[in-house]
Write a protein that holds these residues in place. Sequence first.
Motif, PDB file in Angstrom:
ATOM      1  N   ALA B 111      59.468  53.307  52.253  1.00 53.71           N
ATOM      2  CA  ALA B 111      58.378  53.550  53.209  1.00 53.71           C
ATOM      3  C   ALA B 111      57.402  54.646  52.780  1.00 53.71           C
ATOM      4  O   ALA B 111      56.957  55.443  53.597  1.00 53.71           O
ATOM      5  CB  ALA B 111      58.950  53.853  54.594  1.00 53.71           C
ATOM      6  N   VAL B 112      57.072  54.698  51.496  1.00 51.40           N
ATOM      7  CA  VAL B 112      56.031  55.633  51.058  1.00 51.40           C
ATOM      8  C   VAL B 112      54.679  54.954  51.276  1.00 51.40           C
ATOM      9  O   VAL B 112      54.476  53.811  50.876  1.00 51.40           O
ATOM     10  CB  VAL B 112      56.235  56.069  49.583  1.00 51.40           C
ATOM     11  N   GLN B 113      53.790  55.654  51.958  1.00 50.78           N
ATOM     12  CA  GLN B 113      52.567  55.024  52.468  1.00 50.78           C
ATOM     13  C   GLN B 113      51.338  55.253  51.597  1.00 50.78           C
ATOM     14  O   GLN B 113      50.446  54.429  51.569  1.00 50.78           O
ATOM     15  CB  GLN B 113      52.263  55.613  53.845  1.00 50.78           C
ATOM     16  N   ASP B 114      51.255  56.382  50.947  1.00 54.47           N
ATOM     17  CA  ASP B 114      50.045  56.690  50.197  1.00 54.47           C
ATOM     18  C   ASP B 114      50.039  55.913  48.888  1.00 54.47           C
ATOM     19  O   ASP B 114      50.956  56.033  48.076  1.00 54.47           O
ATOM     20  CB  ASP B 114      49.988  58.194  49.925  1.00 54.47           C
ATOM     21  N   PRO B 115      48.985  55.091  48.658  1.00 52.07           N
ATOM     22  CA  PRO B 115      48.960  54.267  47.442  1.00 52.07           C
ATOM     23  C   PRO B 115      48.965  55.103  46.153  1.00 52.07           C
ATOM     24  O   PRO B 115      49.599  54.712  45.171  1.00 52.07           O
ATOM     25  CB  PRO B 115      47.661  53.461  47.571  1.00 52.07           C
ATOM     26  N   GLY B 116      48.304  56.267  46.191  1.00 54.51           N
ATOM     27  CA  GLY B 116      48.321  57.138  45.014  1.00 54.51           C
ATOM     28  C   GLY B 116      49.738  57.600  44.700  1.00 54.51           C
ATOM     29  O   GLY B 116      50.160  57.625  43.547  1.00 54.51           O
ATOM     30  N   ASN B 117      50.493  57.933  45.740  1.00 55.71           N
ATOM     31  CA  ASN B 117      51.881  58.347  45.532  1.00 55.71           C
ATOM     32  C   ASN B 117      52.725  57.214  44.945  1.00 55.71           C
ATOM     33  O   ASN B 117      53.447  57.409  43.969  1.00 55.71           O
ATOM     34  CB  ASN B 117      52.513  58.814  46.852  1.00 55.71           C
ATOM     35  N   VAL B 118      52.643  56.014  45.535  1.00 54.30           N
ATOM     36  CA  VAL B 118      53.471  54.902  45.052  1.00 54.30           C
ATOM     37  C   VAL B 118      53.102  54.562  43.607  1.00 54.30           C
ATOM     38  O   VAL B 118      53.980  54.370  42.757  1.00 54.30           O
ATOM     39  CB  VAL B 118      53.349  53.668  45.975  1.00 54.30           C
ATOM     40  N   GLY B 119      51.812  54.515  43.305  1.00 55.73           N
ATOM     41  CA  GLY B 119      51.396  54.224  41.932  1.00 55.73           C
ATOM     42  C   GLY B 119      51.893  55.276  40.953  1.00 55.73           C
ATOM     43  O   GLY B 119      52.420  54.959  39.876  1.00 55.73           O
ATOM     44  N   THR B 120      51.753  56.534  41.333  1.00 52.93           N
ATOM     45  CA  THR B 120      52.206  57.627  40.461  1.00 52.93           C
ATOM     46  C   THR B 120      53.718  57.574  40.265  1.00 52.93           C
ATOM     47  O   THR B 120      54.232  57.834  39.167  1.00 52.93           O
ATOM     48  CB  THR B 120      51.790  58.990  41.063  1.00 52.93           C
ATOM     49  N   MET B 121      54.449  57.170  41.300  1.00 55.43           N
ATOM     50  CA  MET B 121      55.906  57.079  41.195  1.00 55.43           C
ATOM     51  C   MET B 121      56.322  55.938  40.257  1.00 55.43           C
ATOM     52  O   MET B 121      57.291  56.062  39.504  1.00 55.43           O
ATOM     53  CB  MET B 121      56.508  56.896  42.582  1.00 55.43           C
ATOM     54  N   ILE B 122      55.585  54.832  40.302  1.00 55.10           N
ATOM     55  CA  ILE B 122      55.870  53.718  39.389  1.00 55.10           C
ATOM     56  C   ILE B 122      55.604  54.161  37.938  1.00 55.10           C
ATOM     57  O   ILE B 122      56.401  53.907  37.030  1.00 55.10           O
ATOM     58  CB  ILE B 122      55.017  52.479  39.773  1.00 55.10           C
ATOM     59  N   ARG B 123      54.486  54.866  37.737  1.00 58.18           N
ATOM     60  CA  ARG B 123      54.160  55.411  36.410  1.00 58.18           C
ATOM     61  C   ARG B 123      55.246  56.370  35.925  1.00 58.18           C
ATOM     62  O   ARG B 123      55.656  56.339  34.759  1.00 58.18           O
ATOM     63  CB  ARG B 123      52.816  56.141  36.520  1.00 58.18           C
ATOM     64  N   THR B 124      55.750  57.198  36.823  1.00 61.91           N
ATOM     65  CA  THR B 124      56.764  58.186  36.462  1.00 61.91           C
ATOM     66  C   THR B 124      58.110  57.519  36.170  1.00 61.91           C
ATOM     67  O   THR B 124      58.838  57.934  35.261  1.00 61.91           O
ATOM     68  CB  THR B 124      56.919  59.221  37.589  1.00 61.91           C
ATOM     69  N   ALA B 125      58.424  56.467  36.937  1.00 58.92           N
ATOM     70  CA  ALA B 125      59.668  55.724  36.692  1.00 58.92           C
ATOM     71  C   ALA B 125      59.619  55.094  35.299  1.00 58.92           C
ATOM     72  O   ALA B 125      60.616  55.109  34.555  1.00 58.92           O
ATOM     73  CB  ALA B 125      59.854  54.650  37.764  1.00 58.92           C
ATOM     74  N   ASP B 126      58.459  54.562  34.931  1.00 58.71           N
ATOM     75  CA  ASP B 126      58.250  54.007  33.595  1.00 58.71           C
ATOM     76  C   ASP B 126      58.465  55.102  32.534  1.00 58.71           C
ATOM     77  O   ASP B 126      59.289  54.965  31.617  1.00 58.71           O
ATOM     78  CB  ASP B 126      56.825  53.429  33.543  1.00 58.71           C
ATOM     79  N   ALA B 127      57.766  56.215  32.701  1.00 56.84           N
ATOM     80  CA  ALA B 127      57.838  57.308  31.719  1.00 56.84           C
ATOM     81  C   ALA B 127      59.265  57.819  31.525  1.00 56.84           C
ATOM     82  O   ALA B 127      59.682  58.141  30.413  1.00 56.84           O
ATOM     83  CB  ALA B 127      56.931  58.455  32.149  1.00 56.84           C
ATOM     84  N   SER B 128      60.017  57.882  32.610  1.00 59.19           N
ATOM     85  CA  SER B 128      61.363  58.449  32.525  1.00 59.19           C
ATOM     86  C   SER B 128      62.403  57.388  32.161  1.00 59.19           C
ATOM     87  O   SER B 128      63.607  57.666  32.180  1.00 59.19           O
ATOM     88  CB  SER B 128      61.722  59.138  33.844  1.00 59.19           C
ATOM     89  N   GLY B 129      61.946  56.197  31.831  1.00 56.64           N
ATOM     90  CA  GLY B 129      62.851  55.176  31.300  1.00 56.64           C
ATOM     91  C   GLY B 129      63.717  54.473  32.327  1.00 56.64           C
ATOM     92  O   GLY B 129      64.813  54.010  32.001  1.00 56.64           O
ATOM     93  N   MET B 130      63.232  54.368  33.570  1.00 56.94           N
ATOM     94  CA  MET B 130      64.002  53.611  34.561  1.00 56.94           C
ATOM     95  C   MET B 130      63.989  52.121  34.179  1.00 56.94           C
ATOM     96  O   MET B 130      63.085  51.634  33.516  1.00 56.94           O
ATOM     97  CB  MET B 130      63.401  53.775  35.973  1.00 56.94           C
ATOM     98  N   ASP B 131      65.019  51.393  34.648  1.00 63.35           N
ATOM     99  CA  ASP B 131      65.096  49.966  34.333  1.00 63.35           C
ATOM    100  C   ASP B 131      64.334  49.105  35.338  1.00 63.35           C
ATOM    101  O   ASP B 131      63.931  47.992  35.009  1.00 63.35           O
ATOM    102  CB  ASP B 131      66.560  49.523  34.273  1.00 63.35           C
ATOM    103  N   ALA B 132      64.154  49.606  36.556  1.00 58.98           N
ATOM    104  CA  ALA B 132      63.371  48.885  37.562  1.00 58.98           C
ATOM    105  C   ALA B 132      63.053  49.816  38.719  1.00 58.98           C
ATOM    106  O   ALA B 132      63.706  50.848  38.897  1.00 58.98           O
ATOM    107  CB  ALA B 132      64.133  47.663  38.087  1.00 58.98           C
TER     108      ALA B 132
END
Lengths: 259, 259
Positions: B111-132
């Motif tokens: 339930a994260v609402q701010d699109p900038g936050n969700v996008g940045t979190m997806i970018r960060t998950a990628d950078a830190s090597g998450m699988d999904a």
Amino acid sequence: MLIQSPKNEKVKQWKKLLTKKGREQSGRFIVEGEHLVNEAYEAGVVKELIITETFRSKFSETKFDSVPIQIISDPLGKMIGETETPQGIFAVCEKKNETKGDGTRFLLIDAVQDPGNVGTMIRTADASGMDAVIVGKGSVDIYNSKVLRAAQGSHFHLPIIEGQLTEWIAKFKTESIPVYGTSLHKGESMYTVAPSHPFALIVGNEGRGVDPTLLQQTTKNLYIPLYGKSESLNVSVATGILLYYLRGTDGFSQRLTEN
Amino acid sequence: MLIQSPKNEKVKQWKKLLTKKGREQSGRFIVEGEHLVNEAYEAGVVKELIITETFRSKFSETKFDSVPIQIISDPLGKMIGETETPQGIFAVCEKKNETKGDGTRFLLIDAVQDPGNVGTMIRTADASGMDAVIVGKGSVDIYNSKVLRAAQGSHFHLPIIEGQLTEWIAKFKTESIPVYGTSLHKGESMYTVAPSHPFALIVGNEGRGVDPTLLQQTTKNLYIPLYGKSESLNVSVATGILLYYLRGTDGFSQRLTEN
């Protein structure tokens, strides 16, 4: 007395504070919303309180002793407010013009332009226990309303200094405080540095990174390892990762290893 | 053929993709700007390329073999574009509707609402090597243009799954993957957990945090220590600090200790 006219002298002055030039000329700035107004009041920088008619009905004045209060019409509140749904409470504050940065842990911001980023970085520096933030030329004005909002009151928790980064780096080096630049392509992994008590971290512009002349002055330049396919991290996120890594765990990780 | 009329059937379809409903009905979304269009093309999801007259002059078509290209007038480009200064290149992409999350490291977004936050979190998950990344109900649409922009192409680097978080937590627990919730007031310091290879981290809404019913399902709930006077961290910054801490240093810190 209820102020209703946009031509009122006070209203004209307040509107000037919405611009960087106006803030520089007067040495004042405006914060908006209950949370920031309370933080500013506790920090002793509030010179004048502004509330709308609607807000007045639920407002307790006793809390803000010795501060002059101006009541304005709701439409004027929308004119001064910079949020989409203004709460109806504002404070005119005096800049502290901090110049002294005592301590051993610092964040230096070089030419970061996005107000949300700068505000978030100030908030993160506060959370991670930095002693001061030094903001160099070319960054967005730290008293911009979006910076103030993103920082959520951290402006009032630690010194935010507008200064020449080269001078500060030189000062830290004479004090034997290691200065770490950040560089995606010309640095070493942050894990080549062990967390240590004193340090100064420099983070830079969203596109260009930290100015190369500053990177030449540092003790070492670091990057955050990228394990996936993204090319970089958002600068506020990177600042958080680096500050928390560099400040160390206050002995926690050692205890974990001992278990 | 140059498309100039806002009443053109194609234009009407594209405009529908600017809304969540339109994207859900068609299973398609639009990305904007050269960087994202290139990333989408490399991921093989581009169904149609849209470029403005002005952009066409500096455009090399050979790169986008086998994709139909539509040329539109500059004013139509501004209509479809959602940035302040559109570059003039767009791609209509097909959603992948990911449902499978193989691997051992995951970020769960509640339930994260701010699109900038969700996008940045997806970018960060990628950078830190998450699988999904698993995005639960109540979060902003992951194909919202602001989410796509903040993620800077990471949508095309790792599976971004829209799912029921409770089901995913149950799945991880049967696979012996520890699931860490985040809670400012009801958790333990993140440093009580040693970095480990497999983990799933849940981060939550900007104001309310992670849903209490989810927090009851977790292995443990964590907070990031706050050393200064700020009451919390921005959720994207917190996500970065936690993901990098939990994934560990790939042996680096051990080597530092040995030195």
